[in-house]
Enzyme design. Structure first.
Site, PDB file in Angstrom:
ATOM      1  N   ALA A 386      -1.769   5.453  -1.509  1.00 40.73           N
ATOM      2  CA  ALA A 386      -1.907   4.420  -0.921  1.00 40.73           C
ATOM      3  C   ALA A 386      -1.500   4.377   0.750  1.00 40.73           C
ATOM      4  CB  ALA A 386      -2.102   3.521  -1.340  1.00 40.73           C
ATOM      5  N   CYS A 387      -1.717   4.198   1.731  1.00 41.03           N
ATOM      6  CA  CYS A 387      -1.036   3.719   3.165  1.00 41.03           C
ATOM      7  C   CYS A 387      -2.373   2.970   4.101  1.00 41.03           C
ATOM      8  CB  CYS A 387      -1.406   5.148   4.431  1.00 41.03           C
ATOM      9  SG  CYS A 387      -2.684   5.619   5.217  1.00 41.03           S
ATOM     10  N   ASP A 388      -1.945   2.595   5.204  1.00 40.45           N
ATOM     11  CA  ASP A 388      -2.194   1.602   5.918  1.00 40.45           C
ATOM     12  C   ASP A 388      -3.709   1.024   5.460  1.00 40.45           C
ATOM     13  OD1 ASP A 388      -2.276  -1.343   7.007  1.00 40.45           O
ATOM     14  OD2 ASP A 388      -2.101  -0.589   9.134  1.00 40.45           O
TER      15      ASP A 388
END
Length: 470
Positions: A386-388
């Protein structure tokens, strides 16, 4: 106080992620519009009056409607997207400028209104009338919101957008635009890069490009020069794993366009933000002096994507600005790294990562949750990176771990990537950046293990996790 600061930062990140989340999924459409503009307008590479007619309708109708639909969908699924698009049409019609800001407002508003209506009539619709009520309620509410948008919201948004664009033009004409990097570079390190680029600079850039055929605003955040210089400095004057991993990070950052890869190198020595700011200001100064600009947004911020979007009269300015930004940030970064060589407290990359993680966790009054040693292959069915924005760095991490699992002979585990605010509830293990841990906790299944990772090229983290599965 620290908890309040943490919550504020998390809220700002969420808002920025929401804004950029309306644009990022539609970047392909922006690129298509940029290529058509670059090719067929009178000053393009292949001027063509007939094909050039595509440019106006695409920027006036297609792009804002896509943003509005996406905003509504983020709030309330496809049904919210439909009403969001109808509401967006209200601010588009009659507007004298591309209505991106209006789309970012009315798309989510439309989704929110229909969501509240559906909740209000939940379990109150007679059996057999569900489809009738659903269709007519979406149409009636969408129509009402579109009328309000056309009569009330559009004039306000147009005035605000014109004022914002005029201020941006004044700042650019005064030669003060390069100073914006004093804010952009630190904000990027806080993972607000997508919010700044796609939530603020891209709408300004599209508006300017519609008038002038190109815009400098597309270059301000996407410029890979400052990050390249810092990674080069680490490659020559860094220590330990930081020095060893920097060359690989250069490829991913400069060629792949994933800027998040260099953030940990600044976080381990925060004074290096001065190198990034110096490089950004120097590059922007070159862009301003040479009147350089891109036809459309460059995403990701790869040198290839930037050159593909560069206006035909801006190659010297764009290449020169990127090069100057890299040189200046390299020189400043090298001085900082060499000056710290004799510092007895200098730590290697892993130690710095651990120190930053512990300090941040302590300030938030919580211990960062790591993968439980009791995990086994039977416990883990889905791993999510999960990233931005759920695109660049998370996709890279997914690819690396998939290969590592395959090499270890471990099968039957689904590995995905997503936005930190949209983590699938089936996820058992989540890999994310330390700055996003708060958002990951609020988005993820409470039973999931969260593993923080600073450097997506550091395979030791993946090996450690795989060993727990064995």
């Amino acid at each position: 106080m620290e908890t309040n600061k943490s919550s504020l930062k998390g809220n700002v990140q969420r808002l920025g992620s929401f804004l950029s989340g309306m644009v990022l999924p539609n970047i392909g459409a922006f690129i298509a519009w940029g290529l058509i503009t670059a090719l067929f307008i009178p000053t393009g590479w292949m001027p063509n009056e007939y094909l050039g007619k595509l440019v106006g309708p695409m920027i006036t109708f297609l792009l804002p409607l896509l943003i509005g639909f996406t905003g509504g969908k983020m709030v309330y699924g496809h049904r919210g997207g439909v009403v969001g698009a109808i509401a967006t049409a209200g601010v588009i019609i009659g507007a004298s400028i591309p209505m991106f800001l209006g789309a970012m407002i009315m798309g989510p508003v439309g989704g929110y209104v229909i969501k509240k209506f559906d909740k209000l009539i939940e379990d109150k619709v007679p059996t057999g009338f569900e489809m009738l009520v659903n269709n007519f309620s979406a149409g009636i509410i969408g129509g009402i919101v579109a009328i309000l948008a056309y009569t009330c919201i559009e004039p306000v948004v147009s005035t605000f957008s014109n004022t914002l664009g005029s201020l941006a033009t004044i700042v650019t004409n005064l030669g003060l635009l390069p100073l914006i990097d004093i804010f952009i570079e630190p904000a990027k390190i806080l993972f607000l890069n997508n919010a700044i680029n796609h939530g603020i600079l891209t709408p300004l850039g599209v508006q300017q490009a519609a008038d002038a055929g190109k815009s400098i605003f597309f270059l301000l955040e996407a410029n890979p020069g400052p990050g390249l210089g810092i990674l080069l400095a680490y490659s020559l004057y860094g220590k330990g794993n930081a020095k060893q991993s920097a060359p690989g990070a250069i490829i991913i950052h400069f060629l792949g366009g994933i800027h998040e890869i260099y953030f940990p190198y600044i976080l381990m020595k925060p004074i290096l933000i001065l190198a990034a700011i110096a490089g950004g200001i120097s590059a922007d100064l070159v862009f301003v002096l040479t009147h350089a600009g891109l036809r459309a947004a460059s995403s990701p911020g790869s040198i290839f994507a930037i050159l593909a979007m560069t206006a035909s009269d801006s190659y010297v300015g764009v290449i020169g600005g990127v090069a100057v930004g890299a040189i200046v940030s390299f020189l400043v970064g090298s001085l900082i790294l060499k000056a710290s060589k004799d510092n007895a407290e200098e730590e290697n990359f892993d130690d710095a990562q651990a120190k930053i993680k512990d300090m941040k966790a302590e300030s938030k009054g919580a211990k960062v949750e790591e993968a439980k040693v009791s995990l086994s292959k039977t416990d883990v069915k889905m791993i999510v990176f999960a990233c931005d924005a759920g695109m660049g760095s998370s996709a890279m991490g997914e690819s690396i771990l998939k290969k590592a699992l395959k090499d270890a002979g471990i099968t039957g585990i689904d590995v995905k990537h997503s936005s930190v605010d949209s983590i699938p509830q089936e996820a058992n293990v989540i890999f994310t950046q330390e700055n996003l841990i708060e958002r990951a906790r609020s988005s993820a299944n409470n039973a999931a293990s969260i593993i923080t990772i600073k450097n997506f090229l550091d395979r030791s983290k993946y090996d450690e996790f795989i060993n727990t599965l064995k």
